[in-house]
Design a protein around this motif. Structure first.
Motif, PDB file in Angstrom:
ATOM      1  N   PHE A 121      -3.828  -0.836  -8.734  1.00 23.87           N
ATOM      2  CA  PHE A 121      -4.328  -0.981  -7.363  1.00 23.87           C
ATOM      3  C   PHE A 121      -5.424  -2.033  -7.309  1.00 23.87           C
ATOM      4  O   PHE A 121      -5.435  -2.902  -6.423  1.00 23.87           O
ATOM      5  CB  PHE A 121      -4.845   0.365  -6.867  1.00 23.87           C
ATOM      6  CG  PHE A 121      -5.345   0.344  -5.442  1.00 23.87           C
ATOM      7  CD1 PHE A 121      -4.460   0.254  -4.384  1.00 23.87           C
ATOM      8  CD2 PHE A 121      -6.706   0.427  -5.170  1.00 23.87           C
ATOM      9  CE1 PHE A 121      -4.921   0.236  -3.066  1.00 23.87           C
ATOM     10  CE2 PHE A 121      -7.174   0.413  -3.871  1.00 23.87           C
ATOM     11  CZ  PHE A 121      -6.280   0.316  -2.812  1.00 23.87           C
ATOM     12  N   HIS A 163     -11.009   8.935  -7.322  1.00 24.02           N
ATOM     13  CA  HIS A 163     -10.409   8.915  -8.652  1.00 24.02           C
ATOM     14  C   HIS A 163     -11.089   7.925  -9.581  1.00 24.02           C
ATOM     15  O   HIS A 163     -11.072   8.115 -10.811  1.00 24.02           O
ATOM     16  CB  HIS A 163      -8.908   8.642  -8.560  1.00 24.02           C
ATOM     17  CG  HIS A 163      -8.122   9.913  -8.534  1.00 24.02           C
ATOM     18  ND1 HIS A 163      -7.854  10.640  -9.665  1.00 24.02           N
ATOM     19  CD2 HIS A 163      -7.598  10.609  -7.503  1.00 24.02           C
ATOM     20  CE1 HIS A 163      -7.172  11.723  -9.339  1.00 24.02           C
ATOM     21  NE2 HIS A 163      -7.004  11.737  -8.033  1.00 24.02           N
ATOM     22  N   TYR A 191       0.836  -1.201   0.000  1.00 21.83           N
ATOM     23  CA  TYR A 191       0.000   0.000   0.000  1.00 21.83           C
ATOM     24  C   TYR A 191       0.870   1.250   0.000  1.00 21.83           C
ATOM     25  O   TYR A 191       0.637   2.199  -0.764  1.00 21.83           O
ATOM     26  CB  TYR A 191      -0.942  -0.003   1.214  1.00 21.83           C
ATOM     27  CG  TYR A 191      -2.043   1.028   1.099  1.00 21.83           C
ATOM     28  CD1 TYR A 191      -3.313   0.672   0.643  1.00 21.83           C
ATOM     29  CD2 TYR A 191      -1.821   2.364   1.421  1.00 21.83           C
ATOM     30  CE1 TYR A 191      -4.327   1.614   0.512  1.00 21.83           C
ATOM     31  CE2 TYR A 191      -2.818   3.313   1.291  1.00 21.83           C
ATOM     32  CZ  TYR A 191      -4.076   2.939   0.837  1.00 21.83           C
ATOM     33  OH  TYR A 191      -5.066   3.877   0.698  1.00 21.83           O
ATOM     34  N   SER A 200      -2.103  11.818  -1.114  1.00 26.03           N
ATOM     35  CA  SER A 200      -3.534  11.572  -0.918  1.00 26.03           C
ATOM     36  C   SER A 200      -3.927  10.106  -0.880  1.00 26.03           C
ATOM     37  O   SER A 200      -4.922   9.770  -0.212  1.00 26.03           O
ATOM     38  CB  SER A 200      -4.350  12.306  -1.991  1.00 26.03           C
ATOM     39  OG  SER A 200      -3.938  11.942  -3.290  1.00 26.03           O
ATOM     40  N   PRO A 201      -3.225   9.156  -1.546  1.00 29.94           N
ATOM     41  CA  PRO A 201      -3.641   7.757  -1.387  1.00 29.94           C
ATOM     42  C   PRO A 201      -3.466   7.216   0.031  1.00 29.94           C
ATOM     43  O   PRO A 201      -3.904   6.091   0.307  1.00 29.94           O
ATOM     44  CB  PRO A 201      -2.749   7.003  -2.386  1.00 29.94           C
ATOM     45  CG  PRO A 201      -2.397   8.023  -3.420  1.00 29.94           C
ATOM     46  CD  PRO A 201      -2.234   9.294  -2.644  1.00 29.94           C
ATOM     47  N   HIS A 231      -3.685   8.184 -14.052  1.00 32.49           N
ATOM     48  CA  HIS A 231      -4.493   7.689 -12.937  1.00 32.49           C
ATOM     49  C   HIS A 231      -5.311   6.463 -13.318  1.00 32.49           C
ATOM     50  O   HIS A 231      -5.573   5.601 -12.466  1.00 32.49           O
ATOM     51  CB  HIS A 231      -5.387   8.803 -12.390  1.00 32.49           C
ATOM     52  CG  HIS A 231      -4.655   9.770 -11.513  1.00 32.49           C
ATOM     53  ND1 HIS A 231      -3.993  10.867 -12.017  1.00 32.49           N
ATOM     54  CD2 HIS A 231      -4.448   9.772 -10.162  1.00 32.49           C
ATOM     55  CE1 HIS A 231      -3.418  11.519 -11.016  1.00 32.49           C
ATOM     56  NE2 HIS A 231      -3.673  10.874  -9.889  1.00 32.49           N
ATOM     57  N   HIS A 291       2.595   7.668  -6.186  1.00 30.00           N
ATOM     58  CA  HIS A 291       1.764   8.830  -6.474  1.00 30.00           C
ATOM     59  C   HIS A 291       2.526  10.115  -6.170  1.00 30.00           C
ATOM     60  O   HIS A 291       2.464  11.089  -6.938  1.00 30.00           O
ATOM     61  CB  HIS A 291       0.480   8.763  -5.652  1.00 30.00           C
ATOM     62  CG  HIS A 291      -0.527   9.823  -5.990  1.00 30.00           C
ATOM     63  ND1 HIS A 291      -0.563  11.048  -5.350  1.00 30.00           N
ATOM     64  CD2 HIS A 291      -1.533   9.854  -6.910  1.00 30.00           C
ATOM     65  CE1 HIS A 291      -1.547  11.774  -5.848  1.00 30.00           C
ATOM     66  NE2 HIS A 291      -2.144  11.074  -6.799  1.00 30.00           N
ATOM     67  N   VAL A 348       1.360   4.765  -2.412  1.00 33.36           N
ATOM     68  CA  VAL A 348       1.382   6.153  -1.932  1.00 33.36           C
ATOM     69  C   VAL A 348       2.628   6.875  -2.430  1.00 33.36           C
ATOM     70  O   VAL A 348       2.561   7.996  -2.937  1.00 33.36           O
ATOM     71  CB  VAL A 348       1.313   6.197  -0.388  1.00 33.36           C
ATOM     72  CG1 VAL A 348       1.459   7.631   0.115  1.00 33.36           C
ATOM     73  CG2 VAL A 348       0.004   5.586   0.119  1.00 33.36           C
ATOM     74  N   PRO A 353      -7.903   6.034   1.950  1.00 33.65           N
ATOM     75  CA  PRO A 353      -8.575   5.160   0.982  1.00 33.65           C
ATOM     76  C   PRO A 353      -9.688   5.837   0.191  1.00 33.65           C
ATOM     77  O   PRO A 353     -10.081   5.342  -0.866  1.00 33.65           O
ATOM     78  CB  PRO A 353      -9.115   4.025   1.861  1.00 33.65           C
ATOM     79  CG  PRO A 353      -8.164   3.976   3.019  1.00 33.65           C
ATOM     80  CD  PRO A 353      -7.829   5.417   3.296  1.00 33.65           C
ATOM     81  N   LEU A 358      -5.002   3.264 -10.983  1.00 33.83           N
ATOM     82  CA  LEU A 358      -6.174   2.617 -10.394  1.00 33.83           C
ATOM     83  C   LEU A 358      -6.241   1.140 -10.762  1.00 33.83           C
ATOM     84  O   LEU A 358      -6.567   0.296  -9.916  1.00 33.83           O
ATOM     85  CB  LEU A 358      -7.458   3.299 -10.864  1.00 33.83           C
ATOM     86  CG  LEU A 358      -7.764   4.694 -10.346  1.00 33.83           C
ATOM     87  CD1 LEU A 358      -8.953   5.275 -11.088  1.00 33.83           C
ATOM     88  CD2 LEU A 358      -8.027   4.684  -8.852  1.00 33.83           C
ATOM     89  N   ASP A 374      -9.303   8.288  -1.554  1.00 32.95           N
ATOM     90  CA  ASP A 374      -8.707   8.756  -2.801  1.00 32.95           C
ATOM     91  C   ASP A 374      -8.995   7.806  -3.954  1.00 32.95           C
ATOM     92  O   ASP A 374      -9.191   8.245  -5.091  1.00 32.95           O
ATOM     93  CB  ASP A 374      -7.191   8.903  -2.614  1.00 32.95           C
ATOM     94  CG  ASP A 374      -6.541   9.662  -3.755  1.00 32.95           C
ATOM     95  OD1 ASP A 374      -7.062  10.713  -4.151  1.00 32.95           O
ATOM     96  OD2 ASP A 374      -5.493   9.202  -4.248  1.00 32.95           O
ATOM     97  N   TRP A 375      -9.039   6.507  -3.686  1.00 36.43           N
ATOM     98  CA  TRP A 375      -9.248   5.522  -4.755  1.00 36.43           C
ATOM     99  C   TRP A 375     -10.645   5.618  -5.342  1.00 36.43           C
ATOM    100  O   TRP A 375     -10.816   5.578  -6.570  1.00 36.43           O
ATOM    101  CB  TRP A 375      -8.971   4.115  -4.233  1.00 36.43           C
ATOM    102  CG  TRP A 375      -7.589   3.972  -3.676  1.00 36.43           C
ATOM    103  CD1 TRP A 375      -7.230   3.913  -2.355  1.00 36.43           C
ATOM    104  CD2 TRP A 375      -6.370   3.909  -4.429  1.00 36.43           C
ATOM    105  NE1 TRP A 375      -5.861   3.810  -2.243  1.00 36.43           N
ATOM    106  CE2 TRP A 375      -5.309   3.804  -3.495  1.00 36.43           C
ATOM    107  CE3 TRP A 375      -6.074   3.917  -5.784  1.00 36.43           C
ATOM    108  CZ2 TRP A 375      -3.976   3.716  -3.881  1.00 36.43           C
ATOM    109  CZ3 TRP A 375      -4.757   3.829  -6.185  1.00 36.43           C
ATOM    110  CH2 TRP A 375      -3.719   3.728  -5.240  1.00 36.43           C
TER     111      TRP A 375
END
Length: 302
Positions: A107, A240, A76, A230-231, A100, A83, A80, A234, A104, A236-237
């Motif tokens: 992720f 986006h 994780y 920002s990630p 992005h 990014h 971060v 959570p 995404l 943030d996901w």
């Protein structure tokens, strides 16, 4: 101009951070992310409030497992750091949307290695635009709400008590722009206007969506969401994922522009750092293994 509930100065300050020099956290760039493999079937990403309780729990648990310890190099935290360290490649430039989209998908692939049933949901924050702090998504049943105490730590919801690593070890933080309230965001009608009036080129649309509509969610939630780390949050996901949906919707409405890009070269030759893939490889969500429901200003979760 800046959108509702966020000053132009704060919005531009968030975007300007994308070009800031130096890394205030660890100097190791976390680029060894999960590889997205071709999907066996194309799945549909859903608005998070349409998930069943079991689906929502599985999604939250997969995110927690990815963040299963506080080691600087856990998977994780590598997301971060990526990014942050590649902020100038993915913000304030034409690559914002394809960068992005790939981020995404990587992720989501990492979550699917933990639980193959998980599909990354999106948060249609336009549905909460006039009273964001009252959103169910910011309740204890979902991501939790405002930070509390002098450190603005998130103490309720699925990620209560989370410790994050960058730029230093601290609790997951949120600090709403209005104290106990969040300044308003773009409404469904305002986003419809963005979709319908920015149809001359990809980069016209990218500029119209990256600024206030997208950035105001970051800065008005505040805390970790207002940083280029920002990630850490959570939220943030799913934020986006909705921005990605809006790009997909714009592509569907403008098929003649769907495979175009304005980034100083052809989409087939522009490489997204650090992922090592072309912009062209991100233009079709179905080729990446997912799609979205069609969206309009009158859309509502089922």
């Amino acid at each position: 101009m800046a959108g509702p509930g966020v000053s132009r100065r704060r919005m531009l300050g968030w975007m300007a951070a994308a070009g800031a020099a130096g890394v205030t956290g660890a100097s190791v760039v976390g680029t060894r992310l999960a590889t997205a493999v071709p999907a066996a079937e194309v799945v549909t990403r859903q608005e998070i409030r349409t998930l069943t309780p079991d689906q929502r729990t599985r999604f939250f648990n997969a995110v927690k497992t990815l963040h299963d310890n506080n080691a600087a190099n856990n998977q994780y935290n590598r997301f971060v750091l990526t990014h942050y360290n590649f902020r100038s490649q993915g913000h304030g430039v034409a690559a914002f949307l394809p960068w992005h989209r790939k981020f995404l998908r990587l992720f989501e692939a990492a979550l699917q290695r933990i639980d193959p049933t998980v599909v990354l949901p999106y948060w249609d924050w336009t549905l909460d635009s006039q009273r964001p702090e009252r959103s169910e998504v910011l309740s204890s049943a979902y991501f939790g709400g405002n930070g509390t105490g002098s450190n603005r730590c998130v103490t309720n919801g699925a990620f209560a008590g989370w410790q994050v690593r960058y730029p230093n070890l601290h609790c997951l933080q949120r600090q709403y722009s209005g104290g106990s309230t969040i300044g308003s965001w773009y409404s469904p009608g305002m986003i419809e206007n963005v979709l319908n009036t920015n149809r001359q080129s990809y980069d016209q649309f990218r500029r119209a969506i990256e600024g206030s509509p997208h950035a105001s969610v970051h800065v008005n939630i505040g805390g970790d969401m207002s940083q280029m780390y920002s990630p850490n949050d959570p939220l943030d996901w799913v934020n986006h994922a909705f921005v990605d949906l809006l790009w997909a919707e714009w592509q569907a409405r403008n098929p003649n522009l769907a495979n175009t890009y304005n980034g100083g070269g052809a989409a087939s030759s522009n490489i997204l750092a650090p992922f090592g893939v072309t912009v062209a490889s991100t233009l079709d969500t179905r080729a990446l293994g997912y799609t979205y429901p069609r969206w309009s200003g009158s859309s509502r979760p089922a």
